[in-house]
Motif scaffolding. Structure first.
Motif, PDB file in Angstrom:
ATOM      1  N   LEU A 125      -6.067 -46.565  38.085  1.00 16.35           N
ATOM      2  CA  LEU A 125      -5.827 -46.161  36.701  1.00 16.35           C
ATOM      3  C   LEU A 125      -4.652 -45.204  36.611  1.00 16.35           C
ATOM      4  O   LEU A 125      -4.595 -44.207  37.345  1.00 16.35           O
ATOM      5  CB  LEU A 125      -7.072 -45.488  36.125  1.00 16.35           C
ATOM      6  N   ALA A 126      -3.719 -45.497  35.718  1.00 14.78           N
ATOM      7  CA  ALA A 126      -2.582 -44.611  35.461  1.00 14.78           C
ATOM      8  C   ALA A 126      -2.779 -43.932  34.112  1.00 14.78           C
ATOM      9  O   ALA A 126      -3.281 -44.544  33.170  1.00 14.78           O
ATOM     10  CB  ALA A 126      -1.274 -45.402  35.455  1.00 14.78           C
ATOM     11  N   PRO A 127      -2.395 -42.648  33.986  1.00 12.67           N
ATOM     12  CA  PRO A 127      -2.510 -41.962  32.692  1.00 12.67           C
ATOM     13  C   PRO A 127      -1.549 -42.551  31.670  1.00 12.67           C
ATOM     14  O   PRO A 127      -0.516 -43.118  32.022  1.00 12.67           O
ATOM     15  CB  PRO A 127      -2.142 -40.514  33.025  1.00 12.67           C
ATOM     16  N   THR A 147      -4.387 -53.575  30.688  1.00  9.41           N
ATOM     17  CA  THR A 147      -3.914 -54.008  31.998  1.00  9.41           C
ATOM     18  C   THR A 147      -2.443 -53.647  32.183  1.00  9.41           C
ATOM     19  O   THR A 147      -1.703 -53.435  31.214  1.00  9.41           O
ATOM     20  CB  THR A 147      -4.074 -55.527  32.168  1.00  9.41           C
ATOM     21  N   ARG A 148      -2.035 -53.588  33.415  1.00 12.06           N
ATOM     22  CA  ARG A 148      -0.647 -53.268  33.748  1.00 12.06           C
ATOM     23  C   ARG A 148       0.301 -54.266  33.093  1.00 12.06           C
ATOM     24  O   ARG A 148       1.333 -53.880  32.530  1.00 12.06           O
ATOM     25  CB  ARG A 148      -0.495 -53.295  35.272  1.00 12.06           C
ATOM     26  N   SER A 194       1.455 -47.984  41.520  1.00  8.96           N
ATOM     27  CA  SER A 194       0.793 -49.243  41.876  1.00  8.96           C
ATOM     28  C   SER A 194      -0.478 -49.489  41.067  1.00  8.96           C
ATOM     29  O   SER A 194      -1.236 -50.413  41.364  1.00  8.96           O
ATOM     30  CB  SER A 194       0.437 -49.230  43.360  1.00  8.96           C
ATOM     31  N   ALA A 195      -0.709 -48.678  40.040  1.00  3.20           N
ATOM     32  CA  ALA A 195      -1.927 -48.803  39.241  1.00  3.20           C
ATOM     33  C   ALA A 195      -1.988 -50.150  38.534  1.00  3.20           C
ATOM     34  O   ALA A 195      -0.975 -50.675  38.079  1.00  3.20           O
ATOM     35  CB  ALA A 195      -2.006 -47.676  38.219  1.00  3.20           C
ATOM     36  N   GLU A 196      -3.186 -50.701  38.429  1.00  4.24           N
ATOM     37  CA  GLU A 196      -3.384 -51.988  37.769  1.00  4.24           C
ATOM     38  C   GLU A 196      -3.736 -51.843  36.291  1.00  4.24           C
ATOM     39  O   GLU A 196      -3.716 -52.815  35.552  1.00  4.24           O
ATOM     40  CB  GLU A 196      -4.505 -52.765  38.474  1.00  4.24           C
ATOM     41  N   TYR A 197      -4.069 -50.606  35.853  1.00  2.71           N
ATOM     42  CA  TYR A 197      -4.465 -50.382  34.477  1.00  2.71           C
ATOM     43  C   TYR A 197      -3.839 -49.084  33.948  1.00  2.71           C
ATOM     44  O   TYR A 197      -3.488 -48.191  34.729  1.00  2.71           O
ATOM     45  CB  TYR A 197      -5.989 -50.272  34.343  1.00  2.71           C
ATOM     46  N   HIS A 204     -13.427 -49.847  29.413  1.00  7.78           N
ATOM     47  CA  HIS A 204     -13.424 -50.937  28.445  1.00  7.78           C
ATOM     48  C   HIS A 204     -11.986 -51.426  28.348  1.00  7.78           C
ATOM     49  O   HIS A 204     -11.090 -50.668  27.991  1.00  7.78           O
ATOM     50  CB  HIS A 204     -13.914 -50.452  27.082  1.00  7.78           C
ATOM     51  N   VAL A 205     -11.742 -52.681  28.692  1.00  6.42           N
ATOM     52  CA  VAL A 205     -10.393 -53.244  28.702  1.00  6.42           C
ATOM     53  C   VAL A 205     -10.115 -53.937  27.371  1.00  6.42           C
ATOM     54  O   VAL A 205     -10.882 -54.802  26.949  1.00  6.42           O
ATOM     55  CB  VAL A 205     -10.217 -54.260  29.858  1.00  6.42           C
ATOM     56  N   ASN A 206      -9.016 -53.550  26.730  1.00  6.31           N
ATOM     57  CA  ASN A 206      -8.632 -54.160  25.460  1.00  6.31           C
ATOM     58  C   ASN A 206      -7.114 -54.261  25.406  1.00  6.31           C
ATOM     59  O   ASN A 206      -6.422 -53.324  25.005  1.00  6.31           O
ATOM     60  CB  ASN A 206      -9.159 -53.338  24.284  1.00  6.31           C
ATOM     61  N   ASP A 207      -6.583 -55.395  25.819  1.00  7.87           N
ATOM     62  CA  ASP A 207      -5.135 -55.561  25.911  1.00  7.87           C
ATOM     63  C   ASP A 207      -4.440 -55.626  24.560  1.00  7.87           C
ATOM     64  O   ASP A 207      -3.218 -55.468  24.486  1.00  7.87           O
ATOM     65  CB  ASP A 207      -4.793 -56.814  26.715  1.00  7.87           C
ATOM     66  N   THR A 208      -5.183 -55.851  23.476  1.00  8.20           N
ATOM     67  CA  THR A 208      -4.522 -55.889  22.171  1.00  8.20           C
ATOM     68  C   THR A 208      -4.001 -54.513  21.767  1.00  8.20           C
ATOM     69  O   THR A 208      -3.118 -54.412  20.916  1.00  8.20           O
ATOM     70  CB  THR A 208      -5.469 -56.402  21.075  1.00  8.20           C
ATOM     71  N   LEU A 209      -4.528 -53.458  22.407  1.00 11.72           N
ATOM     72  CA  LEU A 209      -4.039 -52.120  22.099  1.00 11.72           C
ATOM     73  C   LEU A 209      -2.646 -51.889  22.663  1.00 11.72           C
ATOM     74  O   LEU A 209      -1.986 -50.913  22.296  1.00 11.72           O
ATOM     75  CB  LEU A 209      -5.006 -51.067  22.654  1.00 11.72           C
ATOM     76  N   ALA A 210      -2.188 -52.770  23.555  1.00 12.18           N
ATOM     77  CA  ALA A 210      -0.832 -52.677  24.092  1.00 12.18           C
ATOM     78  C   ALA A 210       0.061 -53.733  23.473  1.00 12.18           C
ATOM     79  O   ALA A 210       1.073 -54.129  24.037  1.00 12.18           O
ATOM     80  CB  ALA A 210      -0.863 -52.837  25.620  1.00 12.18           C
ATOM     81  N   HIS A 211      -0.320 -54.195  22.271  1.00 11.50           N
ATOM     82  CA  HIS A 211       0.418 -55.267  21.600  1.00 11.50           C
ATOM     83  C   HIS A 211       1.894 -54.950  21.509  1.00 11.50           C
ATOM     84  O   HIS A 211       2.749 -55.817  21.710  1.00 11.50           O
ATOM     85  CB  HIS A 211      -0.170 -55.477  20.203  1.00 11.50           C
TER      86      HIS A 211
END
Length: 306
Positions: free
Chosen positions: A52-54, A86-87, A103-106, A129-136
């Protein structure tokens, strides 16, 4: 502990200079607004802390009370999962931040302080909780991080004010920000007033020598009046505290009717006075309901109890 010490180097909130567009549908859903539901990629699981990356757009200037957070996580665990993307989704919207992720994946959108506490506590994995739409896009990610921080109500006062100022730029008005957060316009105005304080008073606020409530009131005055107003408010608080301290513990003021006034005469007079007061307040409330909207009444109540 500085954010850079707890989480490693990353772009800061103040470094964000990208122009911001209208909020995306995914941000509206995150903020609890009614909207057409977007296609959301999400799941709940546990992932290693080192994956996890900040969030580079975290609005906190510093991550406060990390040691206390670590103690809490050690004894009770993490109750609320971290919200992450996700990264791949993050870099699709922010290709210039690859170096920040290492090298963080998230990437953590909401939960940077919990992440720092988990690292200090030596936890191997945390619930997410993974929600990729937040990185739209850049706008959606930044807005989501700001709203999450403000809604937690545990930001430092000036960090909160900066976050609200940024949201006003996004939404176009304080009223729109108030609706997004479920607050009144008065609530937003009071907090933004901190940004108008003189440098000396801002420092006093950070040093905890100037109470937040006083600072919010003083910040609405012209700069040349702020110092004297703050000093007067602090002197009044000190006087009230001293007077309170002189009262015997457990003692309460007791009103005794004059000896010359028979009980049968004083009690009806008091009851009549109280009744008139109640009637006046009822009439005032009815008049306000006729003249003001529900939102204006809510803002008035916020100002009266502030």
């Amino acid at each position: 502990m500085k954010k850079s010490e707890a989480l490693g180097g990353s772009a800061t909130f103040d470094a964000v200079a990208q122009p911001m567009s209208n909020r995306a549908a995914s941000f509206a859903a995150f903020a609890g607004q009614t909207t057409t539901a977007p296609t959301v990629t999400h799941s709940s699981l546990r992932v290693p802390v080192d994956q996890l990356a900040p969030n580079p757009y975290n609005p906190r200037a510093t991550l406060a009370a990390i040691e206390e957070m670590a103690d809490s996580l050690t004894s009770k665990g993490i109750i609320q999962p971290l919200t992450i993307v996700t990264r791949e989704a993050f870099l699709a919207a922010h290709p210039n931040h690859a170096q920040d992720l290492a090298s963080a994946e998230y990437v953590v959108v909401d939960g940077n302080r919990r992440l720092a506490g988990a690292k200090l506590a030596g936890l191997d994995k945390v619930p997410v909780h993974v929600n990729d739409t937040l990185a739209h896009d850049a706008d959606t990610l930044l807005e989501t991080a700001l709203v999450a921080a403000v809604q937690h109500e545990d930001l430092e006062p000036l960090d909160e004010a900066k976050a609200l100022e940024r949201l006003v730029q996004v939404h176009g008005s304080q009223r729109a920000v108030a609706r997004a957060l479920g607050k009144s316009s008065g609530w937003v105005t009071q907090r933004l007033a901190l940004l108008k304080l003189t440098p000396e008073l801002k420092q006093a606020l950070e040093d905890k020598t100037l109470p937040v409530k006083v600072a919010r009131t003083v910040g609405q005055l012209p700069e040349q009046q702020q110092q004297s107003a703050a000093e007067e408010a602090l002197a009044q608080r000190a006087k009230q505290k001293a007077e309170s301290g002189r009262k015997p513990k457990g003692a309460y003021p007791v009103s005794t009717p004059p000896e010359a006034a028979p009980k049968s005469q004083s009690e009806p007079g008091m009851a009549s006075s109280m009744q008139r007061t109640d009637e006046n307040l009822t009439a005032l409330a009815a008049d306000l309901k006729r003249r003001l909207t529900s939102q204006q009444i809510k803002e008035l109540v916020d100002l009266l109890i502030a």
